[in-house]
Design an enzyme around this catalytic site. Sequence first.
Site, PDB file in Angstrom:
ATOM      1  N   GLU A 167     -12.604   6.535   5.985  1.00 55.20           N
ATOM      2  CA  GLU A 167     -11.643   7.021   6.957  1.00 55.20           C
ATOM      3  C   GLU A 167     -11.101   8.354   6.442  1.00 55.20           C
ATOM      4  OE1 GLU A 167      -9.515   3.495   9.199  1.00 55.20           O
ATOM      5  OE2 GLU A 167      -9.188   3.300   7.055  1.00 55.20           O
TER       6      GLU A 167
ATOM      7  N   ARG B 114      -1.171   5.849  19.952  1.00 57.94           N
ATOM      8  CA  ARG B 114      -1.499   6.978  19.083  1.00 57.94           C
ATOM      9  C   ARG B 114      -2.382   7.980  19.834  1.00 57.94           C
ATOM     10  NH1 ARG B 114       0.472   5.699  14.218  1.00 57.94           N
ATOM     11  NH2 ARG B 114       0.685   3.487  13.680  1.00 57.94           N
TER      12      ARG B 114
ATOM     13  N   ARG C  75      -5.167   5.459  21.584  1.00 61.38           N
ATOM     14  CA  ARG C  75      -5.423   4.053  21.228  1.00 61.38           C
ATOM     15  C   ARG C  75      -4.106   3.378  20.897  1.00 61.38           C
ATOM     16  NH1 ARG C  75      -4.947   3.747  15.587  1.00 61.38           N
ATOM     17  NH2 ARG C  75      -5.620   1.563  15.628  1.00 61.38           N
TER      18      ARG C  75
ATOM     19  N   SER D  64       0.823  -1.210   0.000  1.00 62.78           N
ATOM     20  CA  SER D  64       0.000   0.000   0.000  1.00 62.78           C
ATOM     21  C   SER D  64       0.859   1.262   0.000  1.00 62.78           C
ATOM     22  CB  SER D  64      -0.954  -0.043   1.197  1.00 62.78           C
ATOM     23  OG  SER D  64      -1.910   0.978   1.125  1.00 62.78           O
TER      24      SER D  64
END
Length: 559
Positions: free
Chosen positions: A387, A527, A518, A67
């Site tokens: 997102e 994060r 999180r 990716s």
Amino acid sequence: MNDEQKTLILKSSSNFTPPKGVRLSYGTAGFRADAKLLKSTVYRIGILSALRSLQTKSVIGLMITASHNKVSDNGVKISDPNGGMLSQSWEPFADSIASVSDHDQLVLLIDDFVRKEGILFDGGRAEILLGRDTRPSGESLLNAAKEGIKSILGAVSHDMGILTTPQLHWMVRARNMGLKSTEHDYFQQLSQSYRCLVDLIPDGNKTTRLNDKVVVDGANGVGGDKLEVLRDICDGLLVEVRNSSKSEGVLNEGVGADFVQKEKVAPSGFGPSDEGMRCASFDGDADRLVYFLVQPNSKTIELVDGDKILSLFALFIKEQLSIIKDDDEEKTHDPYHARLGVVQTAYANGASTAFLKNLGLDVALTPTGVKYLHEKALEYDIGIYFEANGHGTVLFSDGVLSWLERKNSEYSSISKGSEERKAVSRLLAVSKLINQAVGDALSGLLLVEAISRHTGWSIQKWNDIYTDLPSRQLKVNVVDRTAVVTANAETVVVQPAGIQNAVDAETAKYHHGRCFIRPSGTEDVIRVYAEAATQEEADLLANSVAKIVDHFLGSGRSN
């Protein structure tokens, strides 16, 4: 498994010994690491994909890609029969099969899993579609996957060539639906659906933005190449592609959707001369899309991210549903009410969530990760998820598609050319244009461009539908990320005790303050995401909460 099968796996696996001292974990969507470490893992995921195909009696996809990671990395993703990601119930097996070092133990592990899952080797055929992106390591890793697939009796693979990740997912879904599923079929479906939407633009907007070109950053990867193919067959699509795989630049280096979204600067090849242009960026495997505006005399940009794309899609779909609903209520006492919902994560900007709720839309939050968003979106008749990083899509249920087809037949006989029929035709075209298997930068860009021509909006007017709250993201290095346990879509920390109260107390000091922490899904970091009324306050809040994390977990540093 019989002895022949065990012997076949044992013999082939001896050529793919895992590197010593390396343990790879299944992340949000598969495995990703330095390409030099991946051959044994990809070989074993080839085995897994064949077993998954045998169990489901369906075609499975295996994609070699990392990716938006740097070019020296690579990875492997699995596509389930519906075109989505590998079932979460198989993720522990993926972890186990990737990490076991002894070849005999590997065979025992596979045999035990086969028994537990009731996978039958009874002459059934396993079929796997293979794809890869443009990374130099892709061909070698694809060959490793082929060897893994060959080690399962009755399994065959089909090398579909260099593809975007969404193309492979689309092909798997189409093949299992009994539809045409080549790359040519993919391009034809997208181009025909785009043309249908453009033909249905209201008369008053048909001359608007005809010369408004979109300039696209292809991240020096496969997405730019495929967009050039689409441009040539999509009549009236004005696209300039920069940073294709044929460019001199390096994949994902100073380019791509991830770079643009996180750094909020223009990618390589863009500058002040692009001021006022509609600009967009793909990531390396073209499953993310963001738009941006280059600022005058600067490399900085105004980002039009996944939240804004979601909002544009939601506005358009809601408008079409309203047209049909008004007609339905006039003609029947029991109209069909299509339930439209949008799904976000806690990383969605608070201004976008408020905007969507003010439209009267049902807004749901899930933990971070496309697999969670996709699963929640399936609960709606039409579910839209995105997102902020630009990964998202629109899902249409079988029920709502059947209803739209019935309405289309009804309007064809009694009200040709009516606004109601046009609204139905637009929604049907959207359902074919958007990639319902997974987020797809190519289909997403075509849908944005078609809707923008429908509305007559410039990119600036689109960007101005709401103003993002300033935000800041940080990550704090920790010894053990699993010490932090979250709930409520990762917005509340339940362990360690006391840390959430400290975060809440700090957040309360800031106007429009919002903050959550999180654990990362792939590395030992926590994060931090913070929002506030000004950028200075968002930065202060994020740094203050990073210090709280450091205090509770003894991490040492943040960045």
